[in-house]
Design a protein around this motif. Structure first.
Motif, PDB file in Angstrom:
ATOM      1  N   ASP A   3       0.021 -14.480  -6.294  1.00 31.26           N
ATOM      2  CA  ASP A   3       0.755 -13.287  -7.127  1.00 31.26           C
ATOM      3  C   ASP A   3       1.024 -12.040  -6.212  1.00 31.26           C
ATOM      4  N   GLY A   4       2.109 -11.496  -6.516  1.00 32.50           N
ATOM      5  CA  GLY A   4       2.865 -10.620  -5.516  1.00 32.50           C
ATOM      6  C   GLY A   4       3.257  -9.276  -6.367  1.00 32.50           C
ATOM      7  N   GLY A   5       4.499  -8.839  -6.216  1.00 33.31           N
ATOM      8  CA  GLY A   5       4.985  -7.578  -6.834  1.00 33.31           C
ATOM      9  C   GLY A   5       4.202  -6.685  -6.633  1.00 33.31           C
ATOM     10  N   GLY A   6       3.782  -5.779  -7.777  1.00 33.90           N
ATOM     11  CA  GLY A   6       2.932  -4.648  -7.677  1.00 33.90           C
ATOM     12  C   GLY A   6       1.362  -5.035  -7.389  1.00 33.90           C
ATOM     13  N   SER A   7       1.087  -6.281  -7.531  1.00 33.25           N
ATOM     14  CA  SER A   7      -0.372  -7.034  -7.235  1.00 33.25           C
ATOM     15  C   SER A   7      -0.447  -6.947  -5.883  1.00 33.25           C
ATOM     16  N   THR A   8       0.355  -6.888  -4.813  1.00 31.95           N
ATOM     17  CA  THR A   8       0.381  -7.369  -3.661  1.00 31.95           C
ATOM     18  C   THR A   8      -0.646  -5.930  -2.829  1.00 31.95           C
ATOM     19  N   THR A   9      -1.648  -6.420  -2.534  1.00 32.47           N
ATOM     20  CA  THR A   9      -2.740  -5.400  -1.713  1.00 32.47           C
ATOM     21  C   THR A   9      -3.560  -6.217  -0.725  1.00 32.47           C
ATOM     22  N   ASP A  10      -3.747  -5.191   0.164  1.00 30.14           N
ATOM     23  CA  ASP A  10      -4.345  -5.875   1.442  1.00 30.14           C
ATOM     24  C   ASP A  10      -5.479  -4.807   1.656  1.00 30.14           C
ATOM     25  N   VAL A  11      -6.776  -5.280   1.901  1.00 27.81           N
ATOM     26  CA  VAL A  11      -7.928  -4.208   1.969  1.00 27.81           C
ATOM     27  C   VAL A  11      -8.571  -4.668   3.133  1.00 27.81           C
ATOM     28  N   ALA A  12      -8.862  -3.678   4.102  1.00 26.77           N
ATOM     29  CA  ALA A  12      -9.710  -3.924   5.213  1.00 26.77           C
ATOM     30  C   ALA A  12     -10.710  -2.794   5.474  1.00 26.77           C
ATOM     31  N   GLU A  13     -12.120  -2.911   5.706  1.00 29.49           N
ATOM     32  CA  GLU A  13     -13.021  -1.973   6.164  1.00 29.49           C
ATOM     33  C   GLU A  13     -12.879  -0.937   5.208  1.00 29.49           C
ATOM     34  N   GLY A  14     -12.874  -1.209   3.830  1.00 30.47           N
ATOM     35  CA  GLY A  14     -12.997  -0.207   2.638  1.00 30.47           C
ATOM     36  C   GLY A  14     -11.795   0.415   2.529  1.00 30.47           C
ATOM     37  N   ASN A  15     -10.553  -0.047   2.885  1.00 33.94           N
ATOM     38  CA  ASN A  15      -9.419   0.956   2.811  1.00 33.94           C
ATOM     39  C   ASN A  15      -8.151  -0.053   2.387  1.00 33.94           C
ATOM     40  N   VAL A  16      -7.434   0.540   1.664  1.00 38.67           N
ATOM     41  CA  VAL A  16      -6.095  -0.209   1.276  1.00 38.67           C
ATOM     42  C   VAL A  16      -5.217   0.014   2.428  1.00 38.67           C
ATOM     43  N   GLN A  17      -4.645  -1.259   3.164  1.00 38.90           N
ATOM     44  CA  GLN A  17      -3.836  -1.205   4.274  1.00 38.90           C
ATOM     45  C   GLN A  17      -2.420  -1.229   3.864  1.00 38.90           C
ATOM     46  N   ASN A  18      -1.996  -1.667   3.008  1.00 44.79           N
ATOM     47  CA  ASN A  18      -0.380  -1.773   2.927  1.00 44.79           C
ATOM     48  C   ASN A  18      -0.004  -0.722   1.829  1.00 44.79           C
ATOM     49  N   SER A  19       1.115  -0.684   1.503  1.00 44.72           N
ATOM     50  CA  SER A  19       1.650   0.372   0.436  1.00 44.72           C
ATOM     51  C   SER A  19       1.977  -0.535  -0.802  1.00 44.72           C
ATOM     52  N   PRO A  20       1.268  -0.496  -1.869  1.00 47.95           N
ATOM     53  CA  PRO A  20       1.372  -1.019  -3.067  1.00 47.95           C
ATOM     54  C   PRO A  20       2.648  -0.634  -3.635  1.00 47.95           C
ATOM     55  N   SER A  21       3.679  -1.351  -4.221  1.00 51.84           N
ATOM     56  CA  SER A  21       5.034  -1.184  -4.754  1.00 51.84           C
ATOM     57  C   SER A  21       4.826  -0.077  -5.796  1.00 51.84           C
ATOM     58  N   GLY A  22       3.863  -0.113  -6.644  1.00 48.92           N
ATOM     59  CA  GLY A  22       3.723   0.804  -7.676  1.00 48.92           C
ATOM     60  C   GLY A  22       3.242   2.123  -7.349  1.00 48.92           C
TER      61      GLY A  22
END
Length: 552
Positions: free
Chosen positions: A513-532
């Motif tokens: 799944d992608g789009g607004g769902s795309t999320t990467d988490v590491a060490e307790g923090n969201v690493q990417n910039s979700p499109s929403g």
């Protein structure tokens, strides 16, 4: 106490192994030393096959745990050839006044639309859309109508108003999001991707999937990661987003968690199968096999843990309008038998029909003339709708022994054997098979019939945020996110996604799944910039869990 989940652009914890930037020639960078290799052996030197060949590319590699790394990749930069423009919704050629508009049409219809806009004072243009050829789709998609060249999105407001006055709808889009064949190797970016790599030879934790407290509610990827104290995580499979399409959060395809099959497959779409004991993953086309039986006979079981009659992404026998997969479409079937497990939620979906409760000893303990009940611990319920109400009533009288056989079949047609360490998440289409690109967009439901290629244009052809997974030749699993839908990160077309997968060394890869769902988490923090702008709550996530301590 849960870890802080504030977003940040780069890791401050962990060990940063390598940071480098290179202006790459078409032949790629040289390898003077091994400083570009992470501790798990993944080659961080080869550049991505993405955009122009000479783009600058930088990578930061961070060790999250022995055998687990996060590679943050930035490629390209500002591209002066890109701009904002108004894209027109083209009326259908159908005589039906309620026929929907389309992003694409025939050349004649597109030109007719452009001519009407020009008569209304809008300098419209017609563009031919050629899409990269995939395994079973692509090529000539049709014609679009656009107007204006704007430096910023807000600058298009006056043109959109003129288009509306002329009788047409439109939206302002960025040309950097186009996946047109002629531009794919010329675009200069920018792109931002995160790659989590798991080496099963060094990683002592467990790779697993999680859906949270129950299936019918959604949680953010960071929440699922926090609850499990995960080292890292990415969003996983497709799920029901709109309550009108079923139980919100329910996986829209195969789902196995902790060895339990909790969601049926969508036809034979690809699924990521994880052996948590070995931390090895594979991509398999799975199918559903279910039935209920008693002394009175047997009947096929249509699904598990979903609202009867609503089949997200289709792909079930006797579904309408199709029994084939159809991405982002909810098919219907008025006559179904669906079973529920305690993992679904506090209560099963309410509505007309029949529901029987089966305890942990396979005994029917109650029969209700309407649907909606609590599932007993260790037991099941079975709901029936339409003509299957009479069938279930005959099979499951009070006190009867009712056996439920339900599970997934592997590609060889045999049951998929599961244990507590196995996870399966749905997805599609396939991207890479046996080292070669094999993008099966049509087979896996991304080509919608009779819509003028509009869905394909937006979902497959255009650049979007993407999440995908796969394995390399050494058996390492890679979980990848690519940001998109912004000028700071363009996203990937499906063809570019497969190109990137190969660039990273994947020999098997599939889209999640992608789009607004795309999320990467590491060490307790969201690493990417979700499109929403913020995290979307999702159906499930892939978690990189830490090694268990003694006694746990």
């Amino acid at each position: 106490m849960k870890a802080s989940l504030k977003r940040r652009s780069a890791l401050t914890g962990g060990l940063v192994l390598a940071v480098f930037s290179a202006f790459l020639s078409p032949a790629g960078p040289t390898h003077a030393d091994d400083s570009r290799k992470s501790d798990n052996g993944t080659d961080q030197g080869a550049h991505l096959n993405l955009g122009a060949a000479d783009l600058p590319e930088s990578r930061t590699v961070t060790t999250l745990a022995p055998g687990v790394t996060l590679t943050k990749i930035s490629r390209g930069g500002a591209d002066s050839s890109l701009f904002w423009t108004a894209e027109v919704a083209i009326p259908s050629d159908s005589p039906d006044p309620d026929a929907p508009t389309s992003a694409l049409s025939s050349q004649i219809t597109a030109q007719r639309t452009a001519d009407k806009l020009k008569a209304g004072g809008v300098d419209a243009r017609v563009e031919h859309v050629q899409s990269p050829q995939l395994a079973d789709a692509g090529g000539d998609l049709g014609y679009r109508v656009r107007a204006g060249h704007f430096a910023a999105q807000a600058d298009g407001a006056s043109v959109v108003a003129k288009i509306k006055t002329a009788g047409f709808a439109s939206s302002v889009i960025y040309t950097g999001w186009d996946g047109d064949s002629e531009n794919s190797t010329k675009t200069r970016g920018p792109w931002n991707l995160d790659v989590i790599t798991i080496d099963p030879g060094k990683y002592e934790g467990q790779l697993a999937a999680s859906f949270g407290p129950d299936l019918e509610k959604r949680e953010t990827t960071s929440q699922l990661a926090s609850d499990a104290h995960a080292i890292a995580a990415v969003n996983a499979g497709f799920f029901v987003f709109d309550p009108k399409a079923g139980a919100e959060g329910d996986p829209a395809g195969a789902g196995v968690y902790g060895g339990k099959t909790l969601s049926e497959a969508v036809a034979d779409r690809p699924a990521l199968v994880i052996d948590g004991k070995k931390n090895a993953s594979s991509i398999q086309r799975l199918t559903w096999d279910g039935k209920i039986s008693s002394a009175s006979g047997e009947a096929p079981l249509d699904g598990i843990n979903r609202v009867p009659g609503l089949i997200r992404n289709c792909g079930g026998a006797n579904d309408l309008p199709t029994s084939s997969p159809l991405q982002d479409v909810t098919c219907t079937n008025s006559n179904e038998l669906v079973t529920f497990t305690p993992e679904f939620g506090q209560s099963t979906p309410a509505g007309p029909g029949l529901e029987v409760v089966v305890d942990s000893h396979d005994t029917v303990t109650s029969i209700a003339e309407t649907r909606g009940a609590a599932v007993p611990a260790g037991g099941h319920t079975i709901q029936a709708t339409g003509t299957d109400v009479a069938r279930l009533r005959a099979l499951a009288p009070m006190g009867a022994k009712l056996k439920i056989d339900a599970g997934l079949l592997g590609q060889d047609g045999n049951p998929l054997h599961t244990d507590k360490a196995m996870s399966v998440v749905n997805g599609g289409p396939l991207l890479v098979r046996d080292g070669s690109e094999d993008i099966t967009a049509r087979h896996d439901g991304m080509v919608h019939p009779n819509d003028g290629n509009s869905f394909y244009y937006g979902w497959v052809h255009k650049r979007n945020p993407r999440t995908f997974a796969g394995t390399d030749a050494q058996g390492r699993t890679m979980l990848v996110t690519a940001d998109g839908r912004s000028t700071a990160s363009l996203g990937l077309s499906l063809k570019e996604e497969a190109d990137v997968a190969q660039s990273l060394g994947m020999v098997q890869a599939m889209n999640l799944d992608g789009g607004g769902s795309t999320t990467d988490v590491a060490e307790g923090n969201v690493q990417n910039s979700p499109s929403g702008g913020s995290e979307r709550a999702v159906g499930d996530a892939l978690l990189v869990l830490p090694a268990r301590k003694d006694g746990q």
